[in-house]
Design a protein around this motif. Structure first.
Motif, PDB file in Angstrom:
ATOM      1  N   GLU A 243      44.481  42.457  46.646  1.00 28.92           N
ATOM      2  CA  GLU A 243      43.174  42.100  47.312  1.00 28.92           C
ATOM      3  C   GLU A 243      43.111  42.193  48.946  1.00 28.92           C
ATOM      4  O   GLU A 243      44.102  41.671  49.449  1.00 28.92           O
TER       5      GLU A 243
ATOM      6  N   TYR B  22      41.539  50.526  41.255  1.00 29.70           N
ATOM      7  CA  TYR B  22      42.144  49.788  40.345  1.00 29.70           C
ATOM      8  C   TYR B  22      41.091  49.055  39.441  1.00 29.70           C
ATOM      9  O   TYR B  22      40.268  48.470  39.673  1.00 29.70           O
TER      10      TYR B  22
ATOM     11  N   LEU C 258      39.420  46.919  44.053  1.00 29.08           N
ATOM     12  CA  LEU C 258      39.645  46.382  42.895  1.00 29.08           C
ATOM     13  C   LEU C 258      38.340  45.997  42.031  1.00 29.08           C
ATOM     14  O   LEU C 258      37.299  45.285  42.578  1.00 29.08           O
TER      15      LEU C 258
ATOM     16  N   ARG D 248      45.289  40.963  42.061  1.00 28.48           N
ATOM     17  CA  ARG D 248      44.676  40.490  43.266  1.00 28.48           C
ATOM     18  C   ARG D 248      45.659  39.755  44.048  1.00 28.48           C
ATOM     19  O   ARG D 248      45.420  39.776  45.317  1.00 28.48           O
TER      20      ARG D 248
ATOM     21  N   VAL E 288      40.597  46.491  36.974  1.00 27.36           N
ATOM     22  CA  VAL E 288      40.975  45.295  36.723  1.00 27.36           C
ATOM     23  C   VAL E 288      40.473  44.735  35.406  1.00 27.36           C
ATOM     24  O   VAL E 288      39.527  44.170  35.316  1.00 27.36           O
TER      25      VAL E 288
END
Length: 435
Positions: free
Chosen positions: A308, A291, A315, A304, A293
């Motif tokens: 996460e 991803y 991420l 997150r 972000v």
């Protein structure tokens, strides 16, 4: 706000003889149309003195704009009768700089307006004030803006106030819902209303402009410059600048990429996207998710909180454009609410799940390269797993024809600008996705 002037850093390829003196504007109370292309060419050519270079000021402020404007800037810089200058608002500072470095474009003017948690009003007012000063210094014959950002609208409005001709790269995209995408839909419509030259990426975009009463004399169908940029950076032997990216996908795994950040998806829609991604990874042990972000805290905090620490999920801060494009070339599937990625991924044969209820790029949905699932948990999981587990369904999407371009959009755009200002006699042949 005083712009930061960086003319000493402009590469020789972007330099050209100066343009002296104040120029007459192109507004002058004229109505639109009134004689077709001959009248348009006469009006625009009349703003430039005989023998004077055509000065084009390009304005942009975000990474997507920079990516798609870079091929046009570099193409214009190769034209002997054109002097191209670059002004950036730096609406997105770090992401913008990545693309400027990649394409070796050093701005003449850098407004550097980005501030923490900036509002749309902040961006608009700072950009408009700074661009007023830039236009006063450069006196261009044409201001060139791109796409749908707040910088796009501010650049067009600043040029309109100075009665300078305006060209819009990627003109004519519409959803006809003023809040989807927000604020991009209205930015596009207002910008097109101000412009003299419209570089529509597809026949559909051209038809939108015609329905709105835009003068057909100033519309050119070029294809999308996103494809030009993509084809320039994706390479079989590409070496990633960020070493961590080279490990994706791991042996025996399939790579799913996600990039979702649009304002209209903030809150419950983005929560649903994050939940769907978590389920997708947990239910499919051969899938790993990367991803990208977005730095906006609203986006980052949501993503997150849900993803996460989850196994097989990475991420990442947004990779540089070339890294991201080459990572995309390795992917099995892309989930996004981005506009540009709807154009780019199909060029690489990557199916796209669109995390939006409405799109200004309906050509992709019609062609079958993009499946529109919206920011809704169940449809996301269902369609993603169908593509991951049904080879025939995947093949149909991956091999559908990309309707957005052939890598020649920047050339057509530069040809159209030269034609409109009387530097060439014939307009470019329009991009035809069905040819």
């Amino acid at each position: 706000m005083d712009p930061i002037h960086r003319s000493s850093e402009v590469p020789a390829s972007l330099a050209g003889p100066g343009a002296a003196g104040r120029r007459d504007g192109v507004g002058g109370g004229e109505g639109r149309g009134g004689g077709g292309r001959a009248a348009l060419r006469a009006r625009l050519a009349g703003t430039r003195r005989q023998g004077e270079p055509l000065v084009v000021l390009t304005i942009f402020g975000t990474r997507p704009e920079a990516t798609k404007m870079a091929p046009v800037i570099l193409e214009l810089a190769r034209r002997p009768g054109v002097r191209v200058q670059v002004a950036v608002t730096a609406q997105h500072r770090q992401l913008l700089d990545q693309v400027l470095d990649l394409f070796a474009i050093r701005p003449d003017f850098d407004l550097d307006i980005m501030q923490p948690r900036q509002s749309l009003t902040d961006i608009t007012t700072r950009a408009l004030r700074g661009l007023e000063d830039v236009l006063g210094q450069t006196r261009p014959h044409l201001v060139l803006v791109h796409g749908d950002t707040t910088t796009t609208l501010a650049g067009a409005l600043a040029a309109f106030y100075q009665q300078v001709a305006i060209g819009h790269v990627e003109a004519g995209l519409r959803t006809y819902d003023k809040y989807q995408p927000f604020p991009e839909e209205i930015n596009r419509r207002l910008t097109d209303a101000l412009c003299d030259l419209h570089f529509a990426p597809t026949p559909t975009a051209r038809d939108n402009l015609l329905r709105e009463g835009i003068d057909p004399a100033g519309i050119f169908v070029t294809g999308n410059t996103a494809i030009d940029a993509l084809l320039a950076v994706v390479k079989p032997d590409y070496r990633f600048r960020r070493d961590e990216l080279a490990r994706f996908p791991a042996p025996g795994r399939r790579l799913v990429l996600c990039e979702a950040h649009r304002r209209e998806n903030w809150g419950k829609p983005l929560e649903a996207v994050a939940r769907a991604l978590r389920r997708l990874v947990e239910r499919n042990p051969d899938v790993e998710l990367v991803y990208s972000v977005h730095p906006n805290p609203v986006v980052a905090e949501t993503v997150r909180r849900h993803l996460e620490g989850l196994e097989r999920v990475a991420l990442l801060d947004p990779p540089e454009y070339a890294d991201w494009a080459n990572l995309m070339a390795r992917a099995t599937l892309l989930l996004t609410d981005s506009g540009g990625l709807q154009e780019e991924a199909p060029a690489l044969g990557i199916p796209v799940l669109l995390l939006r209820d409405k799109t200004e790029r309906p050509e992709a949905v019609a062609a079958g390269t993009v499946l529109q699932v919206g920011p809704h948990e169940e449809p996301i999981v269902r369609e993603a797993e169908r593509l991951l587990h049904d080879p025939e369904a995947y093949r149909q999407v991956a091999q559908a024809r990309n309707p957005f371009g052939d890598g020649q959009a920047a050339r057509r755009t530069a040809d159209a600008i030269e034609y409109a200002f009387g530097l060439r006699e014939e307009p470019p042949e329009p991009w035809d996705p069905g040819a």
